[in-house]
Write a protein that holds these residues in place. Structure first.
Motif, short mmCIF file in Angstrom:
data_model
loop_
_atom_site.label_atom_id
_atom_site.label_comp_id
_atom_site.label_asym_id
_atom_site.label_seq_id
_atom_site.Cartn_x
_atom_site.Cartn_y
_atom_site.Cartn_z
N ASN A 126 2.22 26.32 53.37
CA ASN A 126 1.50 27.48 53.90
C ASN A 126 2.16 27.85 55.23
N ASP A 127 1.61 28.81 55.91
CA ASP A 127 2.21 29.24 57.18
C ASP A 127 2.30 28.10 58.18
N HIS A 128 1.25 27.26 58.20
CA HIS A 128 1.23 26.16 59.16
C HIS A 128 2.30 25.12 58.83
N SER A 129 2.38 24.70 57.56
CA SER A 129 3.36 23.68 57.19
C SER A 129 4.79 24.21 57.32
N LEU A 130 4.97 25.52 57.06
CA LEU A 130 6.30 26.10 57.23
C LEU A 130 6.69 26.09 58.70
N SER A 131 5.72 26.34 59.57
CA SER A 131 5.98 26.29 61.01
C SER A 131 6.32 24.86 61.44
N GLU A 132 5.64 23.89 60.85
CA GLU A 132 5.93 22.50 61.15
C GLU A 132 7.34 22.12 60.73
N LEU A 133 7.75 22.62 59.56
CA LEU A 133 9.12 22.37 59.09
C LEU A 133 10.13 22.94 60.07
N ARG A 134 9.88 24.16 60.51
CA ARG A 134 10.79 24.81 61.46
C ARG A 134 10.91 23.96 62.73
N GLU A 135 9.80 23.41 63.16
CA GLU A 135 9.80 22.57 64.37
C GLU A 135 10.59 21.28 64.13
N LEU A 136 10.42 20.67 62.94
CA LEU A 136 11.13 19.43 62.64
C LEU A 136 12.64 19.62 62.61
N THR A 137 13.08 20.80 62.21
CA THR A 137 14.53 21.05 62.13
C THR A 137 15.19 21.06 63.50
N ALA B 46 18.00 16.11 62.19
CA ALA B 46 17.62 16.91 61.01
C ALA B 46 18.79 17.81 60.65
N VAL B 47 19.38 17.60 59.47
CA VAL B 47 20.62 18.31 59.13
C VAL B 47 20.50 19.19 57.88
N ALA B 48 19.33 19.21 57.24
CA ALA B 48 19.18 20.01 56.01
C ALA B 48 17.72 20.26 55.71
N ILE B 49 17.48 21.25 54.84
CA ILE B 49 16.15 21.49 54.29
C ILE B 49 16.13 20.91 52.88
N GLY B 50 15.23 19.99 52.63
CA GLY B 50 15.19 19.40 51.29
C GLY B 50 14.31 18.15 51.24
N GLU B 51 14.03 17.64 50.06
CA GLU B 51 14.41 18.19 48.79
C GLU B 51 13.52 19.38 48.45
N ILE B 52 14.12 20.45 48.02
CA ILE B 52 13.37 21.61 47.57
C ILE B 52 13.92 22.03 46.21
N GLY B 53 13.12 22.79 45.47
CA GLY B 53 13.60 23.22 44.17
C GLY B 53 12.46 23.39 43.18
N LEU B 54 12.71 23.01 41.94
CA LEU B 54 11.73 23.14 40.87
C LEU B 54 11.72 21.86 40.04
N LYS C 277 18.20 29.74 55.53
CA LYS C 277 19.08 30.83 55.94
C LYS C 277 18.85 31.20 57.40
N GLU C 278 17.59 31.29 57.77
CA GLU C 278 17.23 31.64 59.15
C GLU C 278 17.80 30.65 60.15
N LEU C 279 17.78 29.37 59.77
CA LEU C 279 18.20 28.31 60.68
C LEU C 279 19.66 27.92 60.53
N GLY C 280 20.31 28.45 59.50
CA GLY C 280 21.71 28.10 59.27
C GLY C 280 21.90 26.68 58.79
N LEU C 281 20.95 26.19 58.00
CA LEU C 281 21.02 24.82 57.50
C LEU C 281 21.29 24.81 56.00
N THR D 237 23.10 33.88 47.88
CA THR D 237 23.65 32.63 48.41
C THR D 237 24.71 32.84 49.49
N GLU D 238 24.94 34.09 49.87
CA GLU D 238 25.90 34.35 50.95
C GLU D 238 25.39 33.72 52.24
N GLY D 239 26.21 32.89 52.82
CA GLY D 239 25.83 32.22 54.06
C GLY D 239 24.93 31.01 53.84
#
Length: 215
Positions: free
Chosen positions: A27-38, A43-51, A75-79, A101-103
């Motif tokens: 949610n917005d809160h957990s996404l904000s927490e992720l941004r802070e953790l990066t 912290a060198v990547a976002i993951g594991e994410i997917g399906l 993309k926003e963070l360049g990770l 997937t550009e960038g």
């Protein structure tokens, strides 16, 4: 906790993200927490994410929303991103292509798909990482690994799961990556020392390992 451990040990880094099986928690809160953790130095990547269509622990549309949100965060963070794929390779590629997937860099972790999916993964510029299932006697993955250029290969163990031969059936651990490296070197027809050097270099480039420490 992973970031705390990474602080204690040189050469240990972390990826942060919400796994598809836990995607209902995004949610917005957990996404904000992720941004802070990066912002942590290790912290060198976002993951594991997917399906994940195997365990079916989160609705597909919720998994996809969480996947897209974290792709855009990366993309926003360049990770780079670390992709979890369980019986959803085609759908993951469709999401990546629709988001663009550009960038964006990343890896398909614990690869278990066929040659067709592998070729499309390479076409969008991502790396492919193999685990212990590459070494299984009836595995078809050696044929897939053979078509992946050395410069796009990564090694991992997926500990504590998927112990490679000859450790299959026991708890996996990071040191078992040596068995996977040996098998991959055999498949590619290169010296294992060279295989280790190239895959280590690939990891350093993809994740920018050490760069944050030098800033």
């Amino acid at each position: 906790r992973c970031l705390e451990l990474a602080e204690e040990y040189d050469g240990l880094y972390a990826a942060v993200g919400i796994h598809p099986n836990d995607s209902t928690r995004l949610n917005d809160h957990s996404l904000s927490e992720l941004r802070e953790l990066t912002q942590h130095d290790k912290a060198v990547a976002i993951g594991e994410i997917g399906l994940d269509f195997y365990w079916d622990k989160s609705p597909v549309h919720v998994q996809e929303q969480a996947f897209r949100a974290q792709i855009n965060l990366a993309k926003e963070l360049g990770l780079p991103i670390v992709i979890h794929n369980r019986e959803a390779g085609r759908e993951i590629l469709d999401v990546l292509k629709s988001e663009g997937t550009e960038g964006l860099a990343g890896m398909f972790h614990c690869f278990s798909e066929d040659k067709v999916i592998a070729e499309e993964v390479l076409a969008v510029g991502f790396h492919i990482s193999f685990t212990g299932n590459l070494t299984f006697k009836k595995s078809e993955l050696p044929e897939v690994a053979n078509l992946v250029p050395l410069t796009r290969l990564l090694l991992e163990t997926d500990s504590p799961f998927l112990s490679p031969e000859p450790k299959r059936g026991r708890r996996n651990e990071p040191s078992h990556v040596a068995f996977i490296a040996n098998k991959l070197a055999e498949i590619k027809g290169v010296d294992v020392t060279e295989l280790r050097r190239v895959t280590t270099e690939n990891a350093h480039k993809l994740f920018g390992l050490g760069q944050k420490d030098m800033e």
